[in-house]
Scaffold this active site. Structure first.
Site, mmCIF file in Angstrom:
data_model
loop_
_atom_site.group_PDB
_atom_site.id
_atom_site.type_symbol
_atom_site.label_atom_id
_atom_site.label_comp_id
_atom_site.label_asym_id
_atom_site.label_seq_id
_atom_site.Cartn_x
_atom_site.Cartn_y
_atom_site.Cartn_z
ATOM 1 N N VAL A 15 36.197 39.232 49.114
ATOM 2 C CA VAL A 15 35.515 37.938 49.181
ATOM 3 C C VAL A 15 34.828 37.705 47.841
ATOM 4 C CG1 VAL A 15 33.814 36.535 50.389
ATOM 5 C CG2 VAL A 15 35.176 38.210 51.655
ATOM 6 N N ASP A 16 35.330 36.735 47.091
ATOM 7 C CA ASP A 16 34.935 36.552 45.695
ATOM 8 C C ASP A 16 34.367 35.158 45.471
ATOM 9 O OD1 ASP A 16 34.694 36.907 42.949
ATOM 10 O OD2 ASP A 16 36.765 36.302 42.565
ATOM 11 N N THR A 17 33.047 35.078 45.270
ATOM 12 C CA THR A 17 32.450 33.778 44.966
ATOM 13 C C THR A 17 32.767 33.333 43.550
ATOM 14 O OG1 THR A 17 30.378 34.817 44.254
ATOM 15 C CG2 THR A 17 30.551 34.193 46.572
ATOM 16 N N ASP A 43 28.517 36.033 41.208
ATOM 17 C CA ASP A 43 29.867 36.521 41.499
ATOM 18 C C ASP A 43 29.842 37.738 42.422
ATOM 19 O OD1 ASP A 43 32.532 37.129 41.478
ATOM 20 O OD2 ASP A 43 32.662 37.530 39.324
#
Length: 558
Positions: free
Chosen positions: A296-298, A475
């Site tokens: 899960v990568d903002t 991030d």
């Protein structure tokens, strides 16, 4: 030679209709008898008396003929009924003989395979029972799997559905008893057939506890549809979640759709697992392929996976023609060419997107010493490994889910924004609770908001000094992050230095660290990358509004 086809039910119906006609005629004759067999003379003269007597005789003769016709009619009705009974009896006898012959024939055909392999060649599997809960397997050549037994005792799981052989459908999984999981659905035939639906989990009988997990849906073989997973059992109490929904079954390798996960939990939450301290991951199913571990990568936007994650080359072909072709890369030293396809993403618990853009890596090229060495090490163990798979496989990840609304790419869209209802409004990354929550912001007020996700401006203090505005990227997939050299006044990270990060010069502190404990990489230029640290000890909500910019919401600022 002529043939006569008789349907006993039609004969019986015809006899009843004829009997009704006879009853109607008898009633009419009886009503007319008095007025036609004894006529009164029109006058007192002899002629009138003779005419009346003549017509009375006609009426009497008609009644005699009607009585004979009625008797014939009764005999005809009896004959019809007798014929119907005879044909029905003959049909029953023949059917019994045919059933016996069929049973004997199937017994002779199935005997060798039952002796050698324990299952018939042709025929359906037996349904599960309390003493043998799993459904029986269908015939090796043809036949459906038996349904699993639905348990009633507390703590007893539902039986698994039986699988088919070459052709046939898998049996449905049985329902779990209270507090117990449902049974898995059986697999469809190797050549043709659909999987069996997963059994529902049993409801909880323990206050405050969730119900049993749903059973996994059965998979198809070459041709057929995978089945949906079973629903999680109801929780005991107001606001108590269901059990976990069962996973859907794989569709046919050559043709057929895939099943989706059954309803579970609260319908908006899935487990979030932190691996290697800095990698927040979920398990998702893309295009009905295998369950994959997804980062899960903002810090990015869009879902990037390998062909294996969508079901291999056959899965890629199932998605049809790509809608785009592009190139992107990661700062760790990996470039890749990808094709964009349209398919669904299943996060589990019935949380499934509408068809959305998914990027499948076609070619990847390592460019950094880390990426190159990782690739060659993986290549020695598995010659089929790609640089993309090696790069992320080193940390136990199969693909990347970018959820940042103003991230640079790779795009073209964010799959979580294709979820139904209000689930597409944002996503909560709750590392302390181990949950990923879709939908509106569930965080209690007051919260601290930063406009922009992931790209925004943060303010950094070094050992309590003056806050410095620093263009940054918040991030979750940034591992330990980066920090520009101008912020710390050095090309190397100083030891035992306290670094604090704020929303504004006089605003709330978002997080802090000492360089002896947390060591971001020093870069000569570019955005500061927070890395995973801000997410590690507090829930962080990514709001998709305003459109194309987003908002980052912190629950408990440090």
């Amino acid at each position: 030679m002529s043939f006569l086809v008789v349907v006993p039910e039609f004969l019986t119906s015809a006899a009843a209709d004829v009997e009704n006609i006879g009853s109607t005629l008898r009633a009419a004759n009886a009503a007319a008898a008095a007025s036609t067999t004894a006529l009164a003379a029109a006058g007192a003269d002899e002629v009138s008396a003779a005419v009346a007597a003549l017509f009375a005789r006609f009426g009497q003769e008609y009644q005699a003929v009607s009585a004979q016709a009625s008797a014939f009619h009764q005999q005809f009705v009896q004959t019809l009924n007798s014929a119907s009974g005879s044909y029905a009896a003959a049909e029953a006898t023949i059917a019994s003989q045919l059933q016996t012959a069929q049973h004997d024939l199937l017994g002779a055909v199935n005997a060798p395979t039952e002796t050698l392999l324990g299952r018939p060649l042709i025929g359906d599997g037996a349904p599960g029972t309390a003493t043998s809960p799993n459904g029986g397997a269908g015939g090796l050549l043809y036949g459906n799997g038996g349904n699993g037994y639905s348990a009633t005792a507390s703590g007893v799981g539902g039986g698994a559905g039986g699988s088919a052989g070459l052709i046939g459908n898998g049996g449905a999984g049985g329902a779990g008893g209270p507090n117990a999981p449902g049974g898995a659905g059986g697999n469809g035939g190797w050549l043709l057939g659909n999987g069996g639906i997963g059994g529902p989990g049993g409801a909880s009988s323990i206050p405050g506890m969730s119900g049993g997990a749903g059973g996994t849906g059965g998979a198809a073989g070459l041709l057929g549809w995978g089945a949906n997973g079973g629903a999680g059992g109801l929780g005991d109490g107001v606001g108590v979640d269901r059990g976990t929904g069962g996973a859907g079954g794989r569709g046919g390798l050559l043709y057929g759709g895939y099943g989706v996960s059954g309803p579970g939990g609260d319908g908006r939450t899935v487990p979030l697992e932190i691996i290697h301290v800095t990698e927040p991951t979920v398990h998702a199913n893309v295009n009905g392929g295998p369950t994959s571990t997804i980062l899960v990568d903002t810090g990015s936007a869009g879902l990037v996976v390998s062909p294996e994650d969508v079901g291999g080359i056959l899965g890629v072909l199932h998605m049809g023609l790509p809608t785009g072709l592009s190139i992107s890369g990661y700062s760790g030293g990996l470039y890749y060419i990808f094709a964009t396809y349209t398919t669904t993403v299943d996060f589990g618990n019935g949380i499934v997107t509408a068809p959305t853009a998914v990027n499948v890596v076609l070619l990847s090229i390592p460019t950094s010493p880390f990426a190159i060495s990782t690739y060659f090490s993986a290549l020695l163990a598995d010659p089929t490994t790609t640089p993309f798979e090696a790069y992320f496989g080193a940390v136990g990840v199969d693909g990347v889910l970018g959820v940042g609304p103003n991230a640079v790419g790779p795009g073209p869209s964010i799959p979580t924004m294709a979820l139904p209802g209000d689930l597409n409004q944002g996503v909560l990354i709750d590392a302390p609770a181990g949950e990923l929550v879709f939908g509106p912001n569930p965080l209690p007020a007051p919260n601290v908001e930063v406009v922009g996700s992931p790209i925004t401006t943060l303010y950094v203090k070094i050992d309590g000094g003056t806050p410095i505005p620093v263009p940054s990227i918040i991030d979750s997939g940034g591992v330990t992050g980066t920090i520009p050299s101008y912020v710390i006044g050095s090309g190397t990270l100083p030891a035992n230095t306290n670094i604090e990060v704020y929303t504004s010069p006089g605003g709330d502190r978002l997080y802090a660290f000492n360089t002896n404990d947390y060591r971001p990489t020093v870069i000569s230029s570019g955005l500061m990358n927070t890395g995973f640290l801000p997410f590690r000890f507090q829930p962080v909500y990514i709001d998709y509004s305003p459109s194309g910019i987003g908002t980052t919401v912190f629950d408990h600022p440090a």
